[in-house]
Design a protein around this motif. Sequence first.
Motif, short mmCIF file in Angstrom:
data_model
loop_
_atom_site.label_atom_id
_atom_site.label_comp_id
_atom_site.label_asym_id
_atom_site.label_seq_id
_atom_site.Cartn_x
_atom_site.Cartn_y
_atom_site.Cartn_z
N UNK A 124 99.86 10.15 -75.70
CA UNK A 124 100.95 9.45 -75.54
C UNK A 124 100.90 8.11 -74.80
N UNK A 125 99.82 7.87 -74.42
CA UNK A 125 99.60 6.72 -73.81
C UNK A 125 98.17 6.52 -73.28
N UNK A 126 97.62 5.46 -72.97
CA UNK A 126 96.31 5.09 -72.54
C UNK A 126 95.99 4.02 -71.61
N UNK A 127 95.04 4.01 -70.83
CA UNK A 127 94.25 3.32 -70.01
C UNK A 127 93.27 2.81 -70.65
N UNK A 128 93.36 1.38 -70.72
CA UNK A 128 92.39 0.67 -71.29
C UNK A 128 91.85 -0.54 -70.53
N UNK A 129 90.59 -0.53 -70.37
CA UNK A 129 90.06 -1.69 -69.48
C UNK A 129 88.53 -1.66 -69.42
N UNK A 130 88.11 -2.90 -68.69
CA UNK A 130 86.66 -2.92 -68.33
C UNK A 130 86.57 -3.12 -66.96
N UNK A 131 85.37 -2.65 -66.35
CA UNK A 131 85.00 -2.95 -64.79
C UNK A 131 83.97 -4.06 -65.06
N UNK A 132 84.29 -5.20 -64.68
CA UNK A 132 83.41 -6.22 -64.58
C UNK A 132 82.45 -6.36 -63.20
N UNK A 133 81.43 -6.13 -63.15
CA UNK A 133 80.51 -5.91 -62.12
C UNK A 133 80.53 -4.80 -61.36
N UNK A 134 79.28 -4.51 -60.63
CA UNK A 134 79.20 -3.34 -59.65
C UNK A 134 80.51 -3.05 -58.67
N UNK A 135 80.93 -4.37 -58.18
CA UNK A 135 81.91 -4.35 -57.33
C UNK A 135 83.26 -3.89 -57.51
N UNK A 136 83.40 -3.97 -59.09
CA UNK A 136 84.67 -3.37 -59.62
C UNK A 136 84.58 -2.47 -60.29
#
Length: 185
Positions: A124-136
Amino acid sequence: MLADMTSEPEKHTGAGVPDAFERLWTPHRMAYIQGENKPTGPGAEDGCPFCAIPAETDEDGLIITRAEHVYVVLNLYPYNSGHLMVVPYRHVADYPELDADETAELAELTKQAMTALRTASAAQGFNIGMNQGAVAGAGIAAHLHQHVVPRWGGDVNFMPVVGHTKVLPQLLADTRKMLADVWPS
């Protein structure tokens, strides 16, 4: 069975003394928490799983589909059933390092992932993303990967909120086959 939370909790006075908490033990996750098998450098020979996975069969590597510059793989530590990642073959850490063809293909396969997840599991929906770097929060910061996490109304209940535990109703191999079978051409 969960402990009766209406009764007064017992005081914890030492190891092995019961308290009001039931515990779900997941010792297999300690390797992930401690960073075992984290890449020591770029490339499969340096332990980068995202560089090693393309050399495996689709079934063994949990690969859903392959394109020219990017492939789609299930997450070994999913937040939800169907949690997948869109990964460039080239070992790059930062989004601006992608070339135009890689960027376009990453976007196209993300769209296809959403279509396949809606078809296969009525997401029904999505979380889409990138964690850029270990601190993120990137678990493997050295090799860029975009998460696509399907969501459903009510998919967060007391288990992850209170118990910090996620219940997944399907094995990864079954999820991979289900998504590969409906992947848009």
